[in-house]
Design a protein around this motif. Structure first.
Motif, PDB file in Angstrom:
ATOM      1  N   LEU A  50       0.318   4.917   7.949  1.00  0.00           N
ATOM      2  CA  LEU A  50      -0.369   3.704   7.510  1.00  0.00           C
ATOM      3  C   LEU A  50      -0.264   2.638   8.588  1.00  0.00           C
ATOM      4  CD1 LEU A  50       0.843   3.357   3.795  1.00  0.00           C
ATOM      5  CD2 LEU A  50      -1.179   4.544   4.666  1.00  0.00           C
ATOM      6  N   GLU A  51      -1.377   1.936   8.836  1.00  0.00           N
ATOM      7  CA  GLU A  51      -1.407   0.843   9.809  1.00  0.00           C
ATOM      8  C   GLU A  51      -2.262  -0.281   9.244  1.00  0.00           C
ATOM      9  OE1 GLU A  51      -1.285   3.801  13.719  1.00  0.00           O
ATOM     10  OE2 GLU A  51      -3.184   2.948  13.015  1.00  0.00           O
ATOM     11  N   ASN A  79       2.975  -1.162  10.503  1.00  0.00           N
ATOM     12  CA  ASN A  79       2.698   0.263  10.417  1.00  0.00           C
ATOM     13  C   ASN A  79       3.876   0.960   9.746  1.00  0.00           C
ATOM     14  OD1 ASN A  79       4.479   1.737  12.669  1.00  0.00           O
ATOM     15  ND2 ASN A  79       3.781  -0.220  13.498  1.00  0.00           N
ATOM     16  N   LEU A 136      -6.743  -1.777   6.365  1.00  0.00           N
ATOM     17  CA  LEU A 136      -5.722  -0.738   6.304  1.00  0.00           C
ATOM     18  C   LEU A 136      -6.296   0.555   6.851  1.00  0.00           C
ATOM     19  CD1 LEU A 136      -2.877   0.157   5.200  1.00  0.00           C
ATOM     20  CD2 LEU A 136      -4.106   0.862   3.122  1.00  0.00           C
ATOM     21  N   VAL A 153      -5.626   4.605   7.408  1.00  0.00           N
ATOM     22  CA  VAL A 153      -4.850   5.762   6.954  1.00  0.00           C
ATOM     23  C   VAL A 153      -5.239   6.937   7.838  1.00  0.00           C
ATOM     24  CG1 VAL A 153      -4.301   7.313   5.058  1.00  0.00           C
ATOM     25  CG2 VAL A 153      -4.836   4.906   4.586  1.00  0.00           C
ATOM     26  N   ALA A 173       0.858  -1.193   0.000  1.00  0.00           N
ATOM     27  CA  ALA A 173       0.000   0.000   0.000  1.00  0.00           C
ATOM     28  C   ALA A 173       0.884   1.229   0.000  1.00  0.00           C
ATOM     29  CB  ALA A 173      -0.919   0.001   1.225  1.00  0.00           C
ATOM     30  N   LEU A 227      -4.050   6.791  -2.712  1.00  0.00           N
ATOM     31  CA  LEU A 227      -3.664   5.452  -2.273  1.00  0.00           C
ATOM     32  C   LEU A 227      -3.675   4.475  -3.448  1.00  0.00           C
ATOM     33  CD1 LEU A 227      -3.136   3.495   0.174  1.00  0.00           C
ATOM     34  CD2 LEU A 227      -5.627   3.133   0.207  1.00  0.00           C
ATOM     35  N   SER A 281       0.740   5.362   0.052  1.00  0.00           N
ATOM     36  CA  SER A 281      -0.071   6.557   0.265  1.00  0.00           C
ATOM     37  C   SER A 281       0.778   7.786  -0.033  1.00  0.00           C
ATOM     38  CB  SER A 281      -0.592   6.618   1.705  1.00  0.00           C
ATOM     39  OG  SER A 281      -1.261   7.837   1.943  1.00  0.00           O
ATOM     40  N   ASP A 285       5.450   5.039   9.295  1.00  0.00           N
ATOM     41  CA  ASP A 285       5.456   6.493   9.475  1.00  0.00           C
ATOM     42  C   ASP A 285       6.904   6.943   9.419  1.00  0.00           C
ATOM     43  OD1 ASP A 285       4.848   9.105   9.960  1.00  0.00           O
ATOM     44  OD2 ASP A 285       4.597   8.861  12.113  1.00  0.00           O
ATOM     45  N   GLU A 319       4.312   7.223   2.056  1.00  0.00           N
ATOM     46  CA  GLU A 319       4.578   6.081   2.926  1.00  0.00           C
ATOM     47  C   GLU A 319       4.236   4.793   2.180  1.00  0.00           C
ATOM     48  OE1 GLU A 319       6.001   6.254   5.749  1.00  0.00           O
ATOM     49  OE2 GLU A 319       5.682   8.300   6.471  1.00  0.00           O
TER      50      GLU A 319
END
Length: 474
Positions: free
Chosen positions: A419-420, A431, A455, A457, A407, A469, A409, A433, A441
Protein backbone atom coordinates in the motif's frame (compact mmCIF):
# COMPACT_ATOMS: atom_id res chain seq x y z
CA UNK A 1 3.78 -19.70 3.28
CA UNK A 2 7.43 -19.59 2.41
CA UNK A 3 9.06 -17.32 5.03
CA UNK A 4 11.81 -16.49 2.57
CA UNK A 5 9.52 -15.38 -0.24
CA UNK A 6 11.47 -12.12 -0.32
CA UNK A 7 14.95 -13.65 -0.53
CA UNK A 8 15.96 -11.61 -3.61
CA UNK A 9 16.71 -8.91 -1.02
CA UNK A 10 19.59 -11.07 0.16
CA UNK A 11 20.98 -11.04 -3.37
CA UNK A 12 20.82 -7.26 -3.35
CA UNK A 13 22.71 -7.18 -0.06
CA UNK A 14 25.42 -9.39 -1.54
CA UNK A 15 25.64 -7.05 -4.51
CA UNK A 16 26.08 -4.06 -2.26
CA UNK A 17 28.58 -5.77 -0.01
CA UNK A 18 30.74 -7.36 -2.70
CA UNK A 19 30.73 -5.03 -5.67
CA UNK A 20 33.65 -2.91 -4.57
CA UNK A 21 35.69 -5.98 -3.69
CA UNK A 22 35.15 -7.10 -7.29
CA UNK A 23 36.17 -3.77 -8.78
CA UNK A 24 39.36 -3.88 -10.81
CA UNK A 25 39.33 -7.67 -11.18
CA UNK A 26 42.72 -8.08 -9.50
CA UNK A 27 44.30 -11.51 -9.66
CA UNK A 28 47.14 -10.99 -7.20
CA UNK A 29 46.32 -10.96 -3.49
CA UNK A 30 45.53 -7.48 -2.31
CA UNK A 31 48.22 -6.16 0.05
CA UNK A 32 47.14 -5.48 3.59
CA UNK A 33 45.55 -2.03 3.35
CA UNK A 34 46.87 0.70 5.59
CA UNK A 35 44.55 2.19 8.15
CA UNK A 36 42.86 5.28 6.74
CA UNK A 37 41.94 7.91 9.25
CA UNK A 38 39.51 10.75 8.64
CA UNK A 39 41.26 14.03 7.65
CA UNK A 40 44.61 13.17 9.25
CA UNK A 41 48.14 14.33 8.77
CA UNK A 42 51.18 12.51 10.14
CA UNK A 43 53.93 14.97 11.00
CA UNK A 44 57.38 13.78 9.97
CA UNK A 45 59.86 14.99 12.60
CA UNK A 46 62.91 13.49 10.89
CA UNK A 47 65.30 16.32 9.91
CA UNK A 48 66.02 16.54 6.20
CA UNK A 49 69.48 18.19 6.62
CA UNK A 50 72.38 17.83 9.03
CA UNK A 51 72.12 20.51 11.71
CA UNK A 52 74.72 23.26 11.60
CA UNK A 53 77.15 23.79 14.43
CA UNK A 54 75.11 26.72 15.72
CA UNK A 55 71.77 24.87 15.64
CA UNK A 56 70.21 23.81 18.90
CA UNK A 57 70.28 20.01 19.27
CA UNK A 58 66.97 18.33 18.79
CA UNK A 59 65.66 17.34 22.24
CA UNK A 60 65.05 13.65 22.82
CA UNK A 61 61.54 13.14 24.16
CA UNK A 62 61.37 11.40 27.48
CA UNK A 63 57.63 10.67 27.39
CA UNK A 64 55.50 9.01 24.76
CA UNK A 65 54.14 11.82 22.60
CA UNK A 66 50.46 12.23 21.96
CA UNK A 67 49.45 10.54 18.67
CA UNK A 68 49.28 12.99 15.80
CA UNK A 69 46.97 10.99 13.53
CA UNK A 70 43.77 11.28 15.54
CA UNK A 71 40.97 12.64 13.31
CA UNK A 72 40.01 16.16 14.24
CA UNK A 73 36.25 16.59 14.70
CA UNK A 74 34.53 18.73 12.14
CA UNK A 75 32.42 21.74 13.18
CA UNK A 76 28.83 20.93 14.13
CA UNK A 77 27.16 20.06 10.81
CA UNK A 78 24.02 21.61 9.45
CA UNK A 79 22.30 18.66 7.79
CA UNK A 80 18.85 20.21 7.93
CA UNK A 81 15.95 17.75 7.68
CA UNK A 82 13.74 18.99 4.84
CA UNK A 83 10.00 19.27 5.20
CA UNK A 84 8.11 16.25 3.93
CA UNK A 85 10.36 13.59 5.45
CA UNK A 86 8.43 10.65 6.93
CA UNK A 87 9.32 8.43 9.88
CA UNK A 88 10.55 4.85 9.63
CA UNK A 89 11.49 2.46 12.43
CA UNK A 90 13.07 -0.98 12.38
CA UNK A 91 12.60 -2.65 15.75
CA UNK A 92 14.78 -5.65 14.99
CA UNK A 93 17.63 -3.43 13.68
CA UNK A 94 17.26 -0.91 16.49
CA UNK A 95 17.23 2.01 14.06
CA UNK A 96 14.68 4.80 13.66
CA UNK A 97 15.04 7.49 11.00
CA UNK A 98 13.24 9.89 8.70
CA UNK A 99 13.47 9.82 4.90
CA UNK A 100 12.05 11.49 1.78
CA UNK A 101 8.43 10.44 1.41
CA UNK A 102 8.94 9.15 -2.12
CA UNK A 103 11.77 6.82 -1.06
CA UNK A 104 10.99 3.20 -0.15
CA UNK A 105 12.34 1.62 3.05
CA UNK A 106 11.74 -2.09 3.62
CA UNK A 107 12.84 -4.46 6.40
CA UNK A 108 13.95 -8.05 6.06
CA UNK A 109 16.80 -8.92 8.48
CA UNK A 110 18.19 -5.49 7.56
CA UNK A 111 16.69 -2.34 6.09
CA UNK A 112 16.83 -1.95 2.33
CA UNK A 113 15.99 1.36 0.67
CA UNK A 114 15.53 2.77 -2.82
CA UNK A 115 14.74 6.22 -4.13
CA UNK A 116 11.47 4.99 -5.66
CA UNK A 117 9.18 1.95 -5.64
CA UNK A 118 9.80 1.08 -9.29
CA UNK A 119 13.54 0.88 -8.62
CA UNK A 120 12.96 -1.53 -5.73
CA UNK A 121 10.78 -3.72 -7.93
CA UNK A 122 13.51 -3.77 -10.60
CA UNK A 123 16.16 -4.76 -8.08
CA UNK A 124 13.97 -7.49 -6.61
CA UNK A 125 13.04 -8.96 -9.98
CA UNK A 126 16.29 -8.68 -11.95
CA UNK A 127 19.08 -8.52 -9.36
CA UNK A 128 20.85 -6.28 -11.88
CA UNK A 129 22.02 -2.72 -11.62
CA UNK A 130 19.35 -0.30 -12.88
CA UNK A 131 19.88 1.20 -16.32
CA UNK A 132 19.14 4.72 -15.03
CA UNK A 133 21.73 4.77 -12.26
CA UNK A 134 22.31 8.51 -12.85
CA UNK A 135 18.77 9.15 -11.57
CA UNK A 136 18.44 6.75 -8.63
CA UNK A 137 20.10 5.51 -5.46
CA UNK A 138 19.64 2.36 -3.39
CA UNK A 139 21.30 0.60 -0.50
CA UNK A 140 20.75 -0.73 2.99
CA UNK A 141 21.04 0.16 6.66
CA UNK A 142 22.55 -2.20 9.25
CA UNK A 143 22.16 -1.74 12.98
CA UNK A 144 24.01 -3.74 15.64
CA UNK A 145 25.58 -3.53 19.07
CA UNK A 146 29.12 -2.22 19.41
CA UNK A 147 30.14 -5.63 20.73
CA UNK A 148 28.76 -7.33 17.61
CA UNK A 149 30.49 -4.78 15.40
CA UNK A 150 33.79 -5.13 17.28
CA UNK A 151 34.41 -1.38 17.22
CA UNK A 152 34.38 1.45 19.72
CA UNK A 153 34.49 4.51 17.49
CA UNK A 154 33.14 5.63 14.12
CA UNK A 155 36.70 5.86 12.80
CA UNK A 156 37.30 2.20 13.72
CA UNK A 157 34.08 1.23 11.96
CA UNK A 158 35.19 3.08 8.86
CA UNK A 159 38.63 1.46 8.95
CA UNK A 160 36.87 -1.88 9.10
CA UNK A 161 34.76 -0.98 6.07
CA UNK A 162 37.78 0.30 4.14
CA UNK A 163 39.44 -3.06 4.62
CA UNK A 164 36.33 -5.10 3.82
CA UNK A 165 35.49 -3.09 0.71
CA UNK A 166 39.10 -2.92 -0.56
CA UNK A 167 38.90 0.87 -0.72
CA UNK A 168 42.69 1.01 -0.95
CA UNK A 169 42.61 -0.91 -4.25
CA UNK A 170 44.32 1.01 -7.04
CA UNK A 171 41.12 0.93 -9.09
CA UNK A 172 39.08 2.48 -6.27
CA UNK A 173 39.22 6.20 -5.55
CA UNK A 174 37.98 7.92 -2.41
CA UNK A 175 36.69 11.23 -3.75
CA UNK A 176 35.37 12.69 -0.48
CA UNK A 177 36.34 12.06 3.11
CA UNK A 178 36.70 10.33 5.40
CA UNK A 179 34.97 13.15 7.26
CA UNK A 180 34.26 12.94 10.98
CA UNK A 181 31.12 14.70 12.13
CA UNK A 182 28.04 14.23 14.29
CA UNK A 183 24.66 12.92 13.21
CA UNK A 184 21.73 13.84 15.43
CA UNK A 185 24.15 14.48 18.30
CA UNK A 186 25.93 11.14 17.80
CA UNK A 187 29.46 10.39 16.64
CA UNK A 188 29.58 9.90 12.89
CA UNK A 189 31.82 9.60 9.86
CA UNK A 190 31.32 9.22 6.12
CA UNK A 191 33.13 8.91 2.82
CA UNK A 192 32.40 8.65 -0.90
CA UNK A 193 34.33 6.24 -3.17
CA UNK A 194 34.06 5.49 -6.88
CA UNK A 195 34.96 2.38 -8.84
CA UNK A 196 33.86 0.21 -11.74
CA UNK A 197 31.78 -2.97 -11.84
CA UNK A 198 31.19 -4.85 -15.11
CA UNK A 199 32.07 -1.73 -17.07
CA UNK A 200 29.68 0.44 -15.04
CA UNK A 201 31.04 3.38 -13.03
CA UNK A 202 29.61 3.26 -9.51
CA UNK A 203 29.78 5.45 -6.44
CA UNK A 204 29.55 4.08 -2.91
CA UNK A 205 28.48 6.35 -0.06
CA UNK A 206 29.29 4.94 3.37
CA UNK A 207 28.06 6.51 6.61
CA UNK A 208 28.53 5.32 10.19
CA UNK A 209 26.68 6.48 13.31
CA UNK A 210 27.73 5.41 16.84
CA UNK A 211 25.91 5.97 20.11
CA UNK A 212 28.09 4.92 23.04
CA UNK A 213 25.32 5.63 25.53
CA UNK A 214 23.12 2.85 24.13
CA UNK A 215 26.09 0.81 22.91
CA UNK A 216 24.93 0.59 19.31
CA UNK A 217 26.02 1.56 15.82
CA UNK A 218 24.41 1.82 12.39
CA UNK A 219 25.96 1.84 8.93
CA UNK A 220 24.24 3.21 5.84
CA UNK A 221 25.65 1.99 2.52
CA UNK A 222 24.33 3.37 -0.76
CA UNK A 223 25.03 2.87 -4.47
CA UNK A 224 24.51 5.43 -7.24
CA UNK A 225 26.49 6.81 -10.17
CA UNK A 226 29.41 9.23 -9.65
CA UNK A 227 27.40 11.88 -11.52
CA UNK A 228 24.51 11.57 -9.04
CA UNK A 229 26.55 11.93 -5.84
CA UNK A 230 25.95 15.67 -5.62
CA UNK A 231 22.22 15.07 -5.86
CA UNK A 232 21.87 12.26 -3.33
CA UNK A 233 24.66 12.83 -0.77
CA UNK A 234 22.86 15.78 0.90
CA UNK A 235 19.73 13.64 1.23
CA UNK A 236 21.66 10.76 2.82
CA UNK A 237 23.35 13.16 5.24
CA UNK A 238 19.95 14.59 6.15
CA UNK A 239 18.62 11.06 6.74
CA UNK A 240 21.66 10.19 8.87
CA UNK A 241 21.02 13.31 10.93
CA UNK A 242 17.65 11.85 11.97
CA UNK A 243 18.94 8.42 13.01
CA UNK A 244 18.12 7.26 16.52
CA UNK A 245 19.61 4.03 17.88
CA UNK A 246 17.96 1.81 20.46
CA UNK A 247 18.05 -1.76 21.74
CA UNK A 248 16.87 -4.09 19.00
CA UNK A 249 14.05 -6.60 19.27
CA UNK A 250 15.02 -9.48 17.00
CA UNK A 251 11.83 -11.37 17.86
CA UNK A 252 9.79 -8.60 16.23
CA UNK A 253 10.87 -9.91 12.84
CA UNK A 254 8.78 -13.00 13.46
CA UNK A 255 5.70 -11.40 15.01
CA UNK A 256 3.38 -13.33 12.73
CA UNK A 257 1.92 -16.80 12.58
CA UNK A 258 3.07 -18.63 9.45
CA UNK A 259 -0.02 -20.85 9.36
CA UNK A 260 -2.44 -17.96 9.86
CA UNK A 261 -0.71 -15.83 7.22
CA UNK A 262 -0.78 -18.71 4.77
CA UNK A 263 -4.59 -18.79 4.93
CA UNK A 264 -4.90 -15.39 3.26
CA UNK A 265 -8.30 -13.88 2.49
CA UNK A 266 -11.12 -16.07 1.20
CA UNK A 267 -12.66 -14.05 -1.62
CA UNK A 268 -16.44 -14.07 -1.93
CA UNK A 269 -16.06 -12.48 -5.37
CA UNK A 270 -13.48 -13.69 -7.89
CA UNK A 271 -12.39 -11.12 -10.48
CA UNK A 272 -11.00 -12.24 -13.83
CA UNK A 273 -9.57 -8.96 -15.18
CA UNK A 274 -7.38 -6.37 -13.42
CA UNK A 275 -9.63 -3.79 -11.83
CA UNK A 276 -12.00 -3.29 -8.90
CA UNK A 277 -15.57 -3.97 -7.86
CA UNK A 278 -17.45 -1.83 -5.33
CA UNK A 279 -20.76 -3.15 -3.99
CA UNK A 280 -22.93 -0.87 -1.81
CA UNK A 281 -26.41 -0.77 -0.37
CA UNK A 282 -27.67 2.82 -0.24
CA UNK A 283 -30.81 4.74 0.68
CA UNK A 284 -32.04 7.73 -1.33
CA UNK A 285 -34.21 10.23 0.50
CA UNK A 286 -36.95 12.13 -1.32
CA UNK A 287 -35.47 14.54 -3.90
CA UNK A 288 -32.02 13.34 -2.86
CA UNK A 289 -29.05 12.83 -5.23
CA UNK A 290 -26.08 10.47 -4.85
CA UNK A 291 -22.76 11.31 -6.53
CA UNK A 292 -19.91 8.98 -7.48
CA UNK A 293 -16.78 10.77 -8.74
CA UNK A 294 -14.22 9.02 -10.91
CA UNK A 295 -11.32 9.85 -13.20
CA UNK A 296 -10.72 7.95 -16.43
CA UNK A 297 -8.67 8.01 -19.62
CA UNK A 298 -9.97 6.81 -22.96
CA UNK A 299 -8.76 3.35 -21.85
CA UNK A 300 -10.81 3.50 -18.67
CA UNK A 301 -14.18 1.76 -18.54
CA UNK A 302 -16.74 1.67 -15.76
CA UNK A 303 -19.70 -0.74 -15.59
CA UNK A 304 -22.64 0.23 -13.40
CA UNK A 305 -25.53 -1.96 -12.26
CA UNK A 306 -28.14 -0.40 -9.94
CA UNK A 307 -30.88 -2.65 -8.57
CA UNK A 308 -33.71 -0.83 -6.76
CA UNK A 309 -35.73 -2.53 -4.01
CA UNK A 310 -39.52 -2.65 -4.15
CA UNK A 311 -41.27 -0.27 -6.55
CA UNK A 312 -38.46 2.25 -6.46
CA UNK A 313 -37.44 3.52 -9.95
CA UNK A 314 -33.85 4.83 -10.38
CA UNK A 315 -32.24 7.06 -13.01
CA UNK A 316 -28.51 6.97 -13.91
CA UNK A 317 -26.60 9.89 -15.43
CA UNK A 318 -22.96 10.67 -16.22
CA UNK A 319 -21.64 14.24 -16.49
CA UNK A 320 -18.21 15.61 -17.45
CA UNK A 321 -16.29 18.15 -15.37
CA UNK A 322 -18.11 20.98 -17.18
CA UNK A 323 -21.49 19.59 -15.98
CA UNK A 324 -22.40 18.49 -19.49
CA UNK A 325 -24.73 15.48 -19.54
CA UNK A 326 -23.04 12.63 -21.43
CA UNK A 327 -25.22 9.59 -20.65
CA UNK A 328 -28.70 9.09 -19.20
CA UNK A 329 -30.28 5.70 -18.48
CA UNK A 330 -33.89 5.07 -17.37
CA UNK A 331 -34.89 2.02 -19.35
CA UNK A 332 -37.04 0.10 -16.90
CA UNK A 333 -38.63 -0.07 -13.46
CA UNK A 334 -36.09 -2.67 -12.41
CA UNK A 335 -32.29 -2.83 -12.56
CA UNK A 336 -30.57 -0.20 -14.66
CA UNK A 337 -27.18 -0.86 -16.31
CA UNK A 338 -24.67 1.52 -17.81
CA UNK A 339 -21.24 1.14 -19.39
CA UNK A 340 -19.06 4.20 -19.96
CA UNK A 341 -15.56 4.65 -21.40
CA UNK A 342 -13.56 7.85 -20.90
CA UNK A 343 -13.46 10.29 -23.78
CA UNK A 344 -10.00 11.84 -23.43
CA UNK A 345 -6.50 10.30 -23.50
CA UNK A 346 -5.57 12.35 -20.42
CA UNK A 347 -7.21 11.57 -17.05
CA UNK A 348 -10.52 13.41 -16.96
CA UNK A 349 -12.99 13.85 -14.10
CA UNK A 350 -16.50 12.41 -14.53
CA UNK A 351 -19.54 12.22 -12.27
CA UNK A 352 -22.01 9.34 -11.96
CA UNK A 353 -25.36 10.49 -10.56
CA UNK A 354 -28.05 8.21 -9.08
CA UNK A 355 -31.50 9.71 -8.46
CA UNK A 356 -35.04 8.49 -7.96
CA UNK A 357 -37.46 9.01 -10.84
CA UNK A 358 -39.43 12.20 -10.16
CA UNK A 359 -37.57 12.57 -6.86
CA UNK A 360 -38.70 9.21 -5.44
CA UNK A 361 -37.10 7.83 -2.28
CA UNK A 362 -35.99 4.24 -1.84
CA UNK A 363 -33.23 1.71 -1.28
CA UNK A 364 -30.93 0.33 -3.96
CA UNK A 365 -27.90 -1.91 -4.50
CA UNK A 366 -25.12 -0.51 -6.70
CA UNK A 367 -22.29 -2.50 -8.27
CA UNK A 368 -19.44 -0.43 -9.75
CA UNK A 369 -16.85 -2.36 -11.75
CA UNK A 370 -13.90 -0.48 -13.24
CA UNK A 371 -10.52 -1.27 -14.78
CA UNK A 372 -6.98 -0.03 -14.04
CA UNK A 373 -7.49 3.20 -16.00
CA UNK A 374 -10.31 4.38 -13.74
CA UNK A 375 -9.69 6.01 -10.34
CA UNK A 376 -12.87 5.98 -8.23
CA UNK A 377 -13.22 8.31 -5.27
CA UNK A 378 -13.89 6.33 -2.09
CA UNK A 379 -15.44 7.50 1.17
CA UNK A 380 -15.59 6.32 4.77
CA UNK A 381 -16.94 2.79 5.06
CA UNK A 382 -16.34 1.71 1.46
CA UNK A 383 -15.36 -1.92 0.89
CA UNK A 384 -14.34 -3.34 -2.47
CA UNK A 385 -12.56 -6.15 -4.24
CA UNK A 386 -9.60 -5.58 -6.52
CA UNK A 387 -7.48 -7.69 -8.84
CA UNK A 388 -3.98 -6.23 -9.17
CA UNK A 389 -2.27 -6.77 -12.50
CA UNK A 390 0.97 -5.36 -13.86
CA UNK A 391 0.03 -1.84 -12.74
CA UNK A 392 -1.15 -0.54 -9.36
CA UNK A 393 -4.85 -0.13 -8.68
CA UNK A 394 -5.58 3.46 -7.62
CA UNK A 395 -8.33 4.85 -5.42
CA UNK A 396 -8.91 8.53 -4.54
CA UNK A 397 -9.96 9.73 -1.08
CA UNK A 398 -10.77 13.32 -0.12
CA UNK A 399 -9.49 14.22 3.36
CA UNK A 400 -9.89 17.35 5.41
CA UNK A 401 -7.03 18.72 7.48
CA UNK A 402 -6.67 16.49 10.56
CA UNK A 403 -8.75 13.59 9.26
CA UNK A 404 -7.18 10.14 9.48
CA UNK A 405 -7.56 7.45 6.85
CA UNK A 406 -7.07 3.78 7.66
CA UNK A 407 -6.82 1.50 4.63
CA UNK A 408 -6.70 -2.25 5.20
CA UNK A 409 -5.89 -4.56 2.29
CA UNK A 410 -6.48 -8.28 2.90
CA UNK A 411 -4.89 -10.28 0.03
CA UNK A 412 -5.50 -13.82 -1.12
CA UNK A 413 -3.09 -16.51 0.04
CA UNK A 414 -0.43 -16.25 -2.67
CA UNK A 415 -0.48 -12.46 -3.01
CA UNK A 416 1.92 -10.08 -1.22
CA UNK A 417 0.25 -6.67 -1.28
CA UNK A 418 1.86 -3.22 -0.92
CA UNK A 419 0.00 0.00 0.00
CA UNK A 420 1.21 3.51 -0.88
CA UNK A 421 -0.49 6.87 -0.32
CA UNK A 422 0.24 9.90 -2.55
CA UNK A 423 -0.86 13.51 -2.57
CA UNK A 424 -2.16 15.37 -5.64
CA UNK A 425 1.42 16.18 -6.68
CA UNK A 426 2.23 12.44 -6.76
CA UNK A 427 4.42 12.79 -3.66
CA UNK A 428 4.44 9.62 -1.57
CA UNK A 429 3.28 10.30 1.97
CA UNK A 430 3.09 6.83 3.50
CA UNK A 431 3.60 3.20 2.55
CA UNK A 432 3.12 -0.23 4.10
CA UNK A 433 4.76 -3.55 3.21
CA UNK A 434 5.26 -5.29 6.53
CA UNK A 435 3.64 -8.66 5.85
CA UNK A 436 4.31 -11.63 3.60
CA UNK A 437 2.05 -13.31 1.06
CA UNK A 438 -1.46 -13.65 2.46
CA UNK A 439 -0.86 -11.12 5.24
CA UNK A 440 -3.08 -8.02 5.52
CA UNK A 441 -1.44 -4.59 5.29
CA UNK A 442 -2.79 -1.59 7.25
CA UNK A 443 -1.90 1.97 6.25
CA UNK A 444 -2.84 4.88 8.50
CA UNK A 445 -2.29 8.54 7.63
CA UNK A 446 -3.47 11.85 9.09
CA UNK A 447 -3.97 14.63 6.55
CA UNK A 448 -2.09 17.88 7.13
CA UNK A 449 -4.19 19.80 4.58
CA UNK A 450 -7.50 19.53 2.78
CA UNK A 451 -7.07 17.69 -0.48
CA UNK A 452 -7.47 14.64 -2.64
CA UNK A 453 -5.19 11.74 -1.79
CA UNK A 454 -4.55 8.68 -3.96
CA UNK A 455 -4.06 5.17 -2.57
CA UNK A 456 -2.00 2.79 -4.71
CA UNK A 457 -2.36 -0.97 -4.26
CA UNK A 458 0.32 -3.04 -5.99
CA UNK A 459 2.00 -6.39 -5.70
CA UNK A 460 5.39 -6.82 -4.08
CA UNK A 461 8.13 -7.18 -6.72
CA UNK A 462 5.56 -7.15 -9.53
CA UNK A 463 3.38 -9.96 -8.15
CA UNK A 464 -0.30 -10.09 -9.07
CA UNK A 465 -3.37 -11.17 -7.15
CA UNK A 466 -6.68 -10.24 -5.58
CA UNK A 467 -7.33 -8.27 -2.40
CA UNK A 468 -10.22 -6.94 -0.33
CA UNK A 469 -9.92 -3.27 0.65
CA UNK A 470 -11.70 -1.42 3.45
CA UNK A 471 -11.56 2.35 3.98
CA UNK A 472 -12.15 4.17 7.27
CA UNK A 473 -11.98 7.96 7.62
CA UNK A 474 -12.19 9.56 11.07
Amino acid sequence: MNPFSKTPIIILAMLLTLFLAACGGTEEPTPEPPTVEAQTEVIDTTPTEEPTATAEPTPVPTDTPEPTNTPEPEPEPEFAVPDGFVAYQSDFSGVALQHPADWIFFDFFFTIFASDAELLDTLMEDDDLPSNLDEVIFGFVLGMSLDEAGVDTAAEALDQAIEEFDLTDEDIEIIEGPITTTFNGQEGIYLVAVGEEDGEELALIYLVVINEEVGRTAAMIAITSPQAVDQFLPQLLAIANTIELFESDMDSLFDFDFDDDADGMEMDVVLTEPGSLLILEETLLEDDVHYYYFTATDEGTIDVVVTPFGSFDVVLEIYDEDDQLLVEVDDSFGAETLTFTGLEPEPTLYLLVVTGFMGQAGDYLIELGFNEDVVLELIDGDELYGLVGDRPLRYAIFLEDGQTITAVSAPEVAFDVVLELYDEEEFMLENRDWEFSGGAETLTFTAFADGLYVLHVRGFAGSTGQHFLTITVE
